[in-house]
Scaffold this motif. Sequence first.
Motif, PDB file in Angstrom:
ATOM      1  N   GLN A 246       0.810  -1.223   0.000  1.00 39.40           N
ATOM      2  CA  GLN A 246       0.000   0.000   0.000  1.00 39.40           C
ATOM      3  C   GLN A 246       0.845   1.277   0.000  1.00 39.40           C
ATOM      4  O   GLN A 246       0.325   2.366  -0.224  1.00 39.40           O
ATOM      5  CB  GLN A 246      -0.905   0.052   1.239  1.00 39.40           C
ATOM      6  CG  GLN A 246      -1.779  -1.169   1.436  1.00 39.40           C
ATOM      7  CD  GLN A 246      -1.155  -2.136   2.418  1.00 39.40           C
ATOM      8  OE1 GLN A 246       0.037  -2.397   2.363  1.00 39.40           O
ATOM      9  NE2 GLN A 246      -1.976  -2.659   3.326  1.00 39.40           N
ATOM     10  N   LEU A 294       1.576   6.965   0.401  1.00 38.80           N
ATOM     11  CA  LEU A 294       0.742   5.931  -0.193  1.00 38.80           C
ATOM     12  C   LEU A 294       1.129   5.671  -1.649  1.00 38.80           C
ATOM     13  O   LEU A 294       1.557   6.573  -2.369  1.00 38.80           O
ATOM     14  CB  LEU A 294      -0.727   6.350  -0.139  1.00 38.80           C
ATOM     15  CG  LEU A 294      -1.406   6.407   1.232  1.00 38.80           C
ATOM     16  CD1 LEU A 294      -2.776   7.043   1.105  1.00 38.80           C
ATOM     17  CD2 LEU A 294      -1.510   5.017   1.845  1.00 38.80           C
ATOM     18  N   SER A 298      -3.388   2.923  -3.786  1.00 42.09           N
ATOM     19  CA  SER A 298      -3.937   3.106  -2.440  1.00 42.09           C
ATOM     20  C   SER A 298      -4.677   4.433  -2.330  1.00 42.09           C
ATOM     21  O   SER A 298      -5.725   4.531  -1.672  1.00 42.09           O
ATOM     22  CB  SER A 298      -2.812   3.052  -1.401  1.00 42.09           C
ATOM     23  OG  SER A 298      -2.165   1.797  -1.425  1.00 42.09           O
ATOM     24  N   ASP A 301      -7.940   4.026  -4.003  1.00 41.73           N
ATOM     25  CA  ASP A 301      -8.838   3.221  -3.167  1.00 41.73           C
ATOM     26  C   ASP A 301      -9.298   3.953  -1.915  1.00 41.73           C
ATOM     27  O   ASP A 301     -10.111   3.410  -1.160  1.00 41.73           O
ATOM     28  CB  ASP A 301      -8.143   1.918  -2.758  1.00 41.73           C
ATOM     29  CG  ASP A 301      -7.866   1.011  -3.951  1.00 41.73           C
ATOM     30  OD1 ASP A 301      -8.530   1.194  -4.997  1.00 41.73           O
ATOM     31  OD2 ASP A 301      -6.983   0.130  -3.844  1.00 41.73           O
ATOM     32  N   LEU A 303      -7.426   4.834   0.735  1.00 49.07           N
ATOM     33  CA  LEU A 303      -6.741   4.451   1.961  1.00 49.07           C
ATOM     34  C   LEU A 303      -6.048   5.662   2.573  1.00 49.07           C
ATOM     35  O   LEU A 303      -5.808   6.677   1.906  1.00 49.07           O
ATOM     36  CB  LEU A 303      -5.708   3.361   1.680  1.00 49.07           C
ATOM     37  CG  LEU A 303      -6.238   2.030   1.130  1.00 49.07           C
ATOM     38  CD1 LEU A 303      -5.080   1.060   0.925  1.00 49.07           C
ATOM     39  CD2 LEU A 303      -7.279   1.433   2.048  1.00 49.07           C
ATOM     40  N   SER A 304      -5.712   5.542   3.847  1.00 52.34           N
ATOM     41  CA  SER A 304      -4.954   6.576   4.545  1.00 52.34           C
ATOM     42  C   SER A 304      -3.708   5.950   5.160  1.00 52.34           C
ATOM     43  O   SER A 304      -3.684   4.739   5.439  1.00 52.34           O
ATOM     44  CB  SER A 304      -5.796   7.230   5.644  1.00 52.34           C
ATOM     45  OG  SER A 304      -6.071   6.301   6.685  1.00 52.34           O
ATOM     46  N   THR A 305      -2.682   6.763   5.364  1.00 52.63           N
ATOM     47  CA  THR A 305      -1.469   6.232   5.981  1.00 52.63           C
ATOM     48  C   THR A 305      -1.736   5.792   7.414  1.00 52.63           C
ATOM     49  O   THR A 305      -1.134   4.821   7.887  1.00 52.63           O
ATOM     50  CB  THR A 305      -0.346   7.278   5.961  1.00 52.63           C
ATOM     51  OG1 THR A 305      -0.823   8.511   6.540  1.00 52.63           O
ATOM     52  CG2 THR A 305       0.138   7.535   4.537  1.00 52.63           C
ATOM     53  N   GLY A 307      -4.471   4.394   8.464  1.00 51.78           N
ATOM     54  CA  GLY A 307      -5.070   3.072   8.358  1.00 51.78           C
ATOM     55  C   GLY A 307      -4.038   2.002   8.059  1.00 51.78           C
ATOM     56  O   GLY A 307      -4.124   0.877   8.579  1.00 51.78           O
ATOM     57  N   VAL A 308      -3.049   2.338   7.233  1.00 49.72           N
ATOM     58  CA  VAL A 308      -1.991   1.382   6.927  1.00 49.72           C
ATOM     59  C   VAL A 308      -1.161   1.093   8.177  1.00 49.72           C
ATOM     60  O   VAL A 308      -0.773  -0.054   8.435  1.00 49.72           O
ATOM     61  CB  VAL A 308      -1.100   1.912   5.787  1.00 49.72           C
ATOM     62  CG1 VAL A 308       0.080   0.972   5.547  1.00 49.72           C
ATOM     63  CG2 VAL A 308      -1.907   2.070   4.504  1.00 49.72           C
ATOM     64  N   GLU A 311      -2.999  -1.319  10.301  1.00 49.28           N
ATOM     65  CA  GLU A 311      -2.962  -2.669   9.733  1.00 49.28           C
ATOM     66  C   GLU A 311      -1.611  -3.335  10.000  1.00 49.28           C
ATOM     67  O   GLU A 311      -1.535  -4.524  10.322  1.00 49.28           O
ATOM     68  CB  GLU A 311      -3.244  -2.593   8.230  1.00 49.28           C
ATOM     69  CG  GLU A 311      -3.454  -3.947   7.553  1.00 49.28           C
ATOM     70  CD  GLU A 311      -2.137  -4.548   7.071  1.00 49.28           C
ATOM     71  OE1 GLU A 311      -2.030  -5.789   7.026  1.00 49.28           O
ATOM     72  OE2 GLU A 311      -1.216  -3.766   6.749  1.00 49.28           O
TER      73      GLU A 311
END
Length: 325
Positions: A246, A294, A298, A301, A303-305, A307-308, A311
């Motif tokens: 990501q 990102l 990503s 899509d 996404l956010s850093t 959120g990464v 994860e």
Amino acid sequence: MATSTDADPEAYFAAGYAAVRANVERVLSGKPHAVRMALTCLFAGGHLLVEDVPGVGKTSLAKAVAASIDASWHRIQFTPDLLPTDITGTTIYDQQSGAFGFRPGPVFSHIVLADEINRASPKTQSALLEVMEERQVTMDGRAHPVPRPFLVVATQNPIDLQGTYRLPEAQLDRFLLRIAVGYPDLAAERDLIMGRTRNGAPPEVRPVATIEQIRWMIEYVSRIYVGDAVAEYVARIAEATRTAPQLRLGLSPRGSLALVRTAQAWAAGEGRAFVTPDDVKAVAEAVLAHRLMLAAQSEIDGLSTAGVVDEILSRVTVPVPAGTR
């Protein structure tokens, strides 16, 4: 320091930490986590970026931290016409001595409040790069050190794009933490409304700590024990960011060191003289999210850093210290 600090340093740190924290929370009520993160950054000896929408208390938080310490501080309102020399200072000609001399700018303070930093031009923003990293300003080939400790607390509005300039990655990396204040909950906002209605003004903040105390507390944080297992845990997190699909830019070694230093300050705030993996997890998002980039897919899509980071933390296992298996 006084003998009492050597006899019981944990108690001395705890007393100073509690005094500053209570003082700041008088102004920013209902936001204990934001206050805690700001003080963690202060005692880790780093710079703080407060990014949030207007009116939630970004500047109030920064001013309360500065006013709680008996130290020099300046507020710089960043605007598009602000020049680098308006921050760092300039060389002027002294007619009496017949020589050029350096006149320091507002950056020569213990605490600098950089309000709406993304409204200044990239050239002006870059004037802060050297002083944030090296704690000095170079003018005409001469280095002029700033006072110690030195803390930049910057604010920016992430949704206002007109008349703003995006902070470059090199400057973002100079900030130890990036935090958001967020909206208050119902009870806190009700108390805020009633307090302002009755009193008409926010509470006055007076210094509760000296600059010598703050210097000692920053030095104490650097002595918080970091075990081999915690060091390996941070290294595994860094490695995971560099291989995550990501992301197109993972964590640098400087980012790993920043994560450890911040975890030390968090542990000290918890009243412990050693760092645990939970301390690392508590500060990871604030330390890492603004240092990662990102991948293109990503971003598409959504996404956010942050959120990464969450994860990665969920799948990186905590190493077991040798001899405990």
